[in-house]
Design a protein around this motif. Structure first.
Motif, PDB file in Angstrom:
ATOM      1  N   GLY A  24      -2.579   6.376  -2.648  1.00 23.50           N
ATOM      2  CA  GLY A  24      -3.739   5.943  -1.840  1.00 23.50           C
ATOM      3  C   GLY A  24      -4.809   7.013  -1.727  1.00 23.50           C
ATOM      4  N   GLY A  25      -5.317   7.198  -0.521  1.00 19.12           N
ATOM      5  CA  GLY A  25      -6.400   8.150  -0.266  1.00 19.12           C
ATOM      6  C   GLY A  25      -6.044   9.587  -0.616  1.00 19.12           C
ATOM      7  N   GLY A  29      -4.205   3.714   8.969  1.00 19.81           N
ATOM      8  CA  GLY A  29      -5.357   4.153   9.757  1.00 19.81           C
ATOM      9  C   GLY A  29      -5.903   3.105  10.713  1.00 19.81           C
ATOM     10  N   GLU A  56       1.458  -1.894  -4.781  1.00 22.13           N
ATOM     11  CA  GLU A  56       0.230  -1.083  -4.754  1.00 22.13           C
ATOM     12  C   GLU A  56      -0.743  -1.624  -5.808  1.00 22.13           C
ATOM     13  OE1 GLU A  56      -1.352   1.668  -3.149  1.00 22.13           O
ATOM     14  OE2 GLU A  56      -2.832   1.080  -4.656  1.00 22.13           O
ATOM     15  N   MET A  57      -1.978  -1.907  -5.367  1.00 21.66           N
ATOM     16  CA  MET A  57      -2.948  -2.482  -6.307  1.00 21.66           C
ATOM     17  C   MET A  57      -3.437  -1.469  -7.359  1.00 21.66           C
ATOM     18  SD  MET A  57      -6.215  -2.903  -3.745  1.00 21.66           S
ATOM     19  CE  MET A  57      -7.549  -3.234  -4.885  1.00 21.66           C
ATOM     20  N   MET A  95      -8.239  18.050   3.492  1.00 24.68           N
ATOM     21  CA  MET A  95      -8.385  18.775   4.765  1.00 24.68           C
ATOM     22  C   MET A  95      -7.372  18.226   5.767  1.00 24.68           C
ATOM     23  SD  MET A  95     -12.526  18.853   4.958  1.00 24.68           S
ATOM     24  CE  MET A  95     -12.661  19.862   6.416  1.00 24.68           C
ATOM     25  N   VAL A  97      -2.023  -7.730  -3.530  1.00 23.42           N
ATOM     26  CA  VAL A  97      -1.609  -8.838  -2.662  1.00 23.42           C
ATOM     27  C   VAL A  97      -2.862  -9.536  -2.151  1.00 23.42           C
ATOM     28  CG1 VAL A  97      -0.316  -9.522  -0.613  1.00 23.42           C
ATOM     29  CG2 VAL A  97       0.487  -7.598  -2.005  1.00 23.42           C
ATOM     30  N   GLY A 119       0.811  -1.211   0.000  1.00 27.55           N
ATOM     31  CA  GLY A 119       0.000   0.000   0.000  1.00 27.55           C
ATOM     32  C   GLY A 119       0.846   1.262   0.000  1.00 27.55           C
ATOM     33  N   ASN A 179      -8.928  12.431  -1.747  1.00 22.93           N
ATOM     34  CA  ASN A 179      -9.558  13.078  -0.596  1.00 22.93           C
ATOM     35  C   ASN A 179      -9.622  14.599  -0.754  1.00 22.93           C
ATOM     36  OD1 ASN A 179      -7.099  14.125   0.414  1.00 22.93           O
ATOM     37  ND2 ASN A 179      -6.701  12.268   1.585  1.00 22.93           N
ATOM     38  N   GLY A 180     -10.322  15.230   0.199  1.00 26.94           N
ATOM     39  CA  GLY A 180     -10.530  16.673   0.133  1.00 26.94           C
ATOM     40  C   GLY A 180      -9.337  17.469   0.622  1.00 26.94           C
ATOM     41  N   TYR A 239      -0.911   6.954   3.172  1.00 29.10           N
ATOM     42  CA  TYR A 239      -0.148   7.729   4.161  1.00 29.10           C
ATOM     43  C   TYR A 239       0.857   6.893   4.945  1.00 29.10           C
ATOM     44  CZ  TYR A 239      -3.196  11.481   2.873  1.00 29.10           C
ATOM     45  OH  TYR A 239      -3.834  12.437   2.135  1.00 29.10           O
ATOM     46  N   GLY A 240       0.379   5.787   5.556  1.00 28.80           N
ATOM     47  CA  GLY A 240       1.271   4.961   6.375  1.00 28.80           C
ATOM     48  C   GLY A 240       2.406   4.399   5.544  1.00 28.80           C
ATOM     49  N   ASN A 289     -10.784  15.068  10.579  1.00 27.51           N
ATOM     50  CA  ASN A 289     -10.334  14.308   9.411  1.00 27.51           C
ATOM     51  C   ASN A 289      -8.978  13.673   9.747  1.00 27.51           C
ATOM     52  OD1 ASN A 289     -11.670  16.949   8.989  1.00 27.51           O
ATOM     53  ND2 ASN A 289     -12.122  16.053   7.023  1.00 27.51           N
ATOM     54  N   PRO A 290      -8.752  12.429   9.358  1.00 24.10           N
ATOM     55  CA  PRO A 290      -7.678  11.682  10.036  1.00 24.10           C
ATOM     56  C   PRO A 290      -6.272  11.679   9.458  1.00 24.10           C
ATOM     57  CG  PRO A 290      -9.059  10.187   8.778  1.00 24.10           C
ATOM     58  CD  PRO A 290      -9.642  11.553   8.589  1.00 24.10           C
ATOM     59  N   PHE A 291      -6.024  12.182   8.219  1.00 19.52           N
ATOM     60  CA  PHE A 291      -4.707  11.827   7.666  1.00 19.52           C
ATOM     61  C   PHE A 291      -3.518  12.477   8.354  1.00 19.52           C
ATOM     62  CE2 PHE A 291      -5.676  14.872   3.970  1.00 19.52           C
ATOM     63  CZ  PHE A 291      -4.679  15.792   4.253  1.00 19.52           C
ATOM     64  N   ALA A 329      -2.069  -1.051   3.906  1.00 13.97           N
ATOM     65  CA  ALA A 329      -3.099  -1.163   2.862  1.00 13.97           C
ATOM     66  C   ALA A 329      -4.367  -0.387   3.221  1.00 13.97           C
ATOM     67  CB  ALA A 329      -3.401  -2.633   2.601  1.00 13.97           C
TER      68      ALA A 329
HETATM   69  P1  FDA Z   1      -4.822   4.622   2.275  1.00 16.96           P
HETATM   70  O1  FDA Z   1      -6.202   4.146   2.037  1.00 16.96           O
HETATM   71  O2  FDA Z   1      -4.499   6.027   1.999  1.00 16.96           O
HETATM   72  O3  FDA Z   1      -3.813   3.740   1.384  1.00 16.96           O
HETATM   73  C1  FDA Z   1      -3.882   2.347   1.293  1.00 16.96           C
HETATM   74  C2  FDA Z   1      -3.356   1.905  -0.064  1.00 16.96           C
HETATM   75  O4  FDA Z   1      -3.202   0.485  -0.069  1.00 16.96           O
HETATM   76  C3  FDA Z   1      -4.285   2.236  -1.229  1.00 16.96           C
HETATM   77  O5  FDA Z   1      -3.554   2.916  -2.230  1.00 16.96           O
HETATM   78  C4  FDA Z   1      -4.776   0.880  -1.704  1.00 16.96           C
HETATM   79  O6  FDA Z   1      -5.027   0.811  -3.097  1.00 16.96           O
HETATM   80  C5  FDA Z   1      -3.637  -0.041  -1.304  1.00 16.96           C
HETATM   81  N1  FDA Z   1      -4.047  -1.432  -1.079  1.00 16.96           N
HETATM   82  C6  FDA Z   1      -5.108  -1.866  -0.330  1.00 16.96           C
HETATM   83  N2  FDA Z   1      -5.153  -3.216  -0.320  1.00 16.96           N
HETATM   84  C7  FDA Z   1      -4.118  -3.646  -1.075  1.00 16.96           C
HETATM   85  C8  FDA Z   1      -3.665  -4.948  -1.442  1.00 16.96           C
HETATM   86  N3  FDA Z   1      -4.267  -6.062  -0.999  1.00 16.96           N
HETATM   87  N4  FDA Z   1      -2.580  -5.043  -2.263  1.00 16.96           N
HETATM   88  C9  FDA Z   1      -1.946  -3.911  -2.711  1.00 16.96           C
HETATM   89  N5  FDA Z   1      -2.346  -2.655  -2.382  1.00 16.96           N
HETATM   90  C10 FDA Z   1      -3.408  -2.526  -1.567  1.00 16.96           C
HETATM   91  N6  FDA Z   1      -8.954  12.540   5.330  1.00 16.96           N
HETATM   92  C11 FDA Z   1      -8.508  13.747   5.763  1.00 16.96           C
HETATM   93  O7  FDA Z   1      -7.726  13.817   6.723  1.00 16.96           O
HETATM   94  N7  FDA Z   1      -8.942  14.887   5.139  1.00 16.96           N
HETATM   95  C12 FDA Z   1      -9.833  14.870   4.107  1.00 16.96           C
HETATM   96  O8  FDA Z   1     -10.189  15.920   3.557  1.00 16.96           O
HETATM   97  C13 FDA Z   1     -10.313  13.599   3.664  1.00 16.96           C
HETATM   98  N8  FDA Z   1     -11.258  13.506   2.669  1.00 16.96           N
HETATM   99  C14 FDA Z   1     -11.588  12.275   2.146  1.00 16.96           C
HETATM  100  C15 FDA Z   1     -12.412  12.198   1.029  1.00 16.96           C
HETATM  101  C16 FDA Z   1     -12.667  10.956   0.441  1.00 16.96           C
HETATM  102  C17 FDA Z   1     -13.556  10.869  -0.763  1.00 16.96           C
HETATM  103  C18 FDA Z   1     -12.086   9.779   0.979  1.00 16.96           C
HETATM  104  C19 FDA Z   1     -12.339   8.433   0.368  1.00 16.96           C
HETATM  105  C20 FDA Z   1     -11.287   9.864   2.111  1.00 16.96           C
HETATM  106  C21 FDA Z   1     -11.032  11.094   2.695  1.00 16.96           C
HETATM  107  N9  FDA Z   1     -10.185  11.204   3.801  1.00 16.96           N
HETATM  108  C22 FDA Z   1      -9.807  12.439   4.270  1.00 16.96           C
HETATM  109  C23 FDA Z   1      -9.647   9.998   4.465  1.00 16.96           C
HETATM  110  C24 FDA Z   1      -8.178   9.710   4.141  1.00 16.96           C
HETATM  111  O9  FDA Z   1      -7.956   9.766   2.747  1.00 16.96           O
HETATM  112  C25 FDA Z   1      -7.831   8.317   4.694  1.00 16.96           C
HETATM  113  O10 FDA Z   1      -8.047   8.340   6.081  1.00 16.96           O
HETATM  114  C26 FDA Z   1      -6.373   7.940   4.412  1.00 16.96           C
HETATM  115  O11 FDA Z   1      -6.113   7.900   3.034  1.00 16.96           O
HETATM  116  C27 FDA Z   1      -6.022   6.603   5.040  1.00 16.96           C
HETATM  117  O12 FDA Z   1      -4.626   6.437   4.952  1.00 16.96           O
HETATM  118  P2  FDA Z   1      -3.986   5.003   5.065  1.00 16.96           P
HETATM  119  O13 FDA Z   1      -2.497   5.165   5.060  1.00 16.96           O
HETATM  120  O14 FDA Z   1      -4.600   4.290   6.208  1.00 16.96           O
HETATM  121  O15 FDA Z   1      -4.443   4.196   3.747  1.00 16.96           O
END
Ligand code: FDA
Length: 491
Positions: free
Chosen positions: A99-100, A458, A35-36, A107, A235, A12, A104-105, A15-16, A468-470, A274
């Motif tokens: 990823g997200g 996350g 990354e998928m 924020m 994966v 993935g 995302n917006g 962010y993480g 908002n969590p990022f 992920a």
């Molecule tokens: P994240 O989801 O970012 O990344 C995971 C990655 O792993 C993805 O690229 C995915 O494709 C990949 N993956 C998953 N499974 C896999 C597998 N089996 N094999 C290979 N790759 C795989 N937050 C915020 O703080 N402010 C904001 O304004 C917003 N707005 C917002 C709008 C919208 C429409 C969404 C959908 C989300 C938001 N968010 C947000 C939330 C924020 O985007 C979200 O919390 C983070 O992206 C999460 O970060 P992570 O590192 O946890 O995973």
């Protein structure tokens, strides 16, 4: 079948994953990210906007998956926005290198210190507020809109109206920082550069202006020469070998979603990044398929970060609406967190439909009083979410309170057309938890019962963070990876 060895694999690139990659690469380690989703930048394919959904609009679907008004037919493509559908909740997430951050917006909100302490009683809050949060904001290029521009720009009428109305109803508002470059936006407005936020680009990706992870953490990590990213690599499951190394079964897909190669990866060190739902699926599925050890706590303490969407329609023809032209980047919020009876934060959200729909949109973030749980259904081979309306009862009550107070002061009705009875209880953008720091993992994200596996995304946050969590995901990931490197986990 192709077999590939790598010392450190990260699954993935959100962010993480991006934070871990940068810090490991800087420490001289060779890192491989799987990354998928698609590497959009490399592909040269532009992101589409809300009004003309194209390739980036949805992950392998025929129809768009915006929260509402999905009218268009698509050719299935590995798009940037995906949605998982459960019985009582739909969860949106980003797919692609970044990823997200791609969808995302932007924020970029630092949680309230009192709430951070409540959610993470074992973390040193002073260290976070003095060091990890400022570090996260700096690396993410967080900035704030200029007040004069906000007041003058017709694309922010929705924010000005939203704030005025909130004040009239007795609510406190706040300016919300963002990773979108507001200096770029000012130039967009003057037509000096191509438009993005002012051209309805956001949840299907931004072509310009937004500092998504591919422009920040991932770019820096790639510049070290130590990072390789394989996109379109999904994966499917993980095996723990007797020598404590890992074997990953993966599929390389094309942009239509067809499997072009089955691949097997071997690594000594594995980081799961992920995203909350992706990491939980990998852990629970690998456990069901391969007896992969995960401990009792995986899947527990999950939450929707109190997400609850709602809207108001302006019935008064003299109201003037929120504007036909709207920037996609939110900059205003209502902060009612300190109200003991109705604590919530809400984003004053844009609804850029290309015409004045006389509707105000809000994404509330509430406390999560009752947590959910994620498990794996072996027969149907999918994850199951234990989550129903008892989990969102208090969120609904807060939303009702907010809408009633706003309508009483300003006129308007609940947006029945957008949501069932005006309540979007089933809309979740912020899935969090299920692999909680210090519960399912040790104090720095190492999974219990493992010597060489870490979770950094996350899923470490126990279902709620109040904003908002990022920014928090980045700060926690920085903290964990710094300490894991210090402890010679990757030596
Ligand atoms: P994240 O989801 O970012 O990344 C995971 C990655 O792993 C993805 O690229 C995915 O494709 C990949 N993956 C998953 N499974 C896999 C597998 N089996 N094999 C290979 N790759 C795989 N937050 C915020 O703080 N402010 C904001 O304004 C917003 N707005 C917002 C709008 C919208 C429409 C969404 C959908 C989300 C938001 N968010 C947000 C939330 C924020 O985007 C979200 O919390 C983070 O992206 C999460 O970060 P992570 O590192 O946890 O995973």
């Amino acid at each position: 079948q192709k077999e590939i060895e790598a010392p450190i694999i990260i699954i993935g690139s959100g962010y993480g994953g991006a934070v871990s990659a940068l810090r490991l690469c800087e420490a001289g380690k060779k890192v491989l990210i799987l990354e998928m989703g698609l590497n959009w930048e490399k592909s040269g394919i532009p992101f589409s906007n809300l009004l003309k959904p194209g390739k980036s609009a949805a992950w392998l679907r025929k129809k768009t998956i915006a929260p509402f008004m999905n009218l268009f037919n698509l050719t299935p493509f590995t798009g940037a926005l995906d949605r998982l559908e459960f019985e009582n909740i739909n969860i949106w997430m980003g797919r692609g290198v970044g990823g997200g951050s791609l969808v995302n917006g932007g924020m970029a909100v630092t949680p309230k210190e009192t709430y951070f302490k409540e959610v993470f009683p074992n973390l040193d809050a002073t260290k976070f507020y003095d060091f990890y949060f400022p570090l996260a904001r700096k690396e993410l290029k967080v900035n704030v809109i200029d007040e004069q521009f906000l007041n003058d720009c017709p694309y922010y009428k929705f924010t000005r109206v939203g704030e005025e109305e909130a004040h009239k109803a007795g609510f406190k508002t706040m300016r919300v920082p963002n990773v979108y470059d507001f200096k770029y936006m000012e130039k967009e407005y003057k037509n000096e550069v191509p438009r993005s936020a002012l051209n309805t680009e956001v949840i299907y990706g931004n072509n310009y202006g937004k500092n998504s992870l591919d422009k920040t953490y991932l770019k820096k990590a790639l510049d070290t020469g130590n990072l390789e990213i394989l996109d379109l690599h999904y994966v499917d499951n993980i095996k723990l070998n007797s020598d404590k190394t890992y074997t990953l079964n993966a599929q390389n897909i094309n942009t239509s979603g067809d499997v072009v190669a089955e691949k097997v990866f071997h690594c000594k060190k594995l980081i799961l990044a992920a995203g909350t739902m992706g990491t939980l699926k990998l852990l629970l599925r690998s456990n069901a398929m391969n007896d992969f050890p995960i401990g009792q706590k995986v899947g527990k303490n999950w939450g929707n970060n109190g997400n609850f969407m709602t809207g108001r329609n302006f019935v008064n023809p003299l109201h003037g609406g929120t504007g036909a032209q709207q920037s996609t980047i939110p900059v205003g919020g209502v902060d009612n967190w300190d109200d003991k009876e109705h604590p919530f934060f809400t984003e004053i959200a844009p609804l850029p439909m290309g015409m004045d729909v006389a509707t105000a949109l809000y994404l509330l973030i509430n406390r999560v009083d009752k947590k959910g749980q994620v498990s794996y259904d072996k027969i149907n081979k999918k994850i199951v979410l234990d989550w129903d309306k008892t989990n969102t009862e208090k969120m609904k009550e807060n939303t009702d309170y907010f809408i009633k107070k706003m309508n009483k002061a300003n006129g308007g009705t609940r947006a029945h057309l957008l949501f069932d009875n005006g309540f979007g209880a089933n809309i979740c953008y912020h899935p969090l938890g299920g692999c909680v720091l210090g519960e399912a993992t040790n104090e720095y994200g190492k999974l219990k019962d493992h010597d060489n596996l870490y979770v950094l995304d996350g899923s470490l946050i126990p279902g709620t963070i109040g904003v908002n969590p990022f920014v928090t995901i980045v700060a926690i990931s920085e903290y964990c990876i710094e300490n894991l490197i210090k402890q010679n986990e990757f030596a």
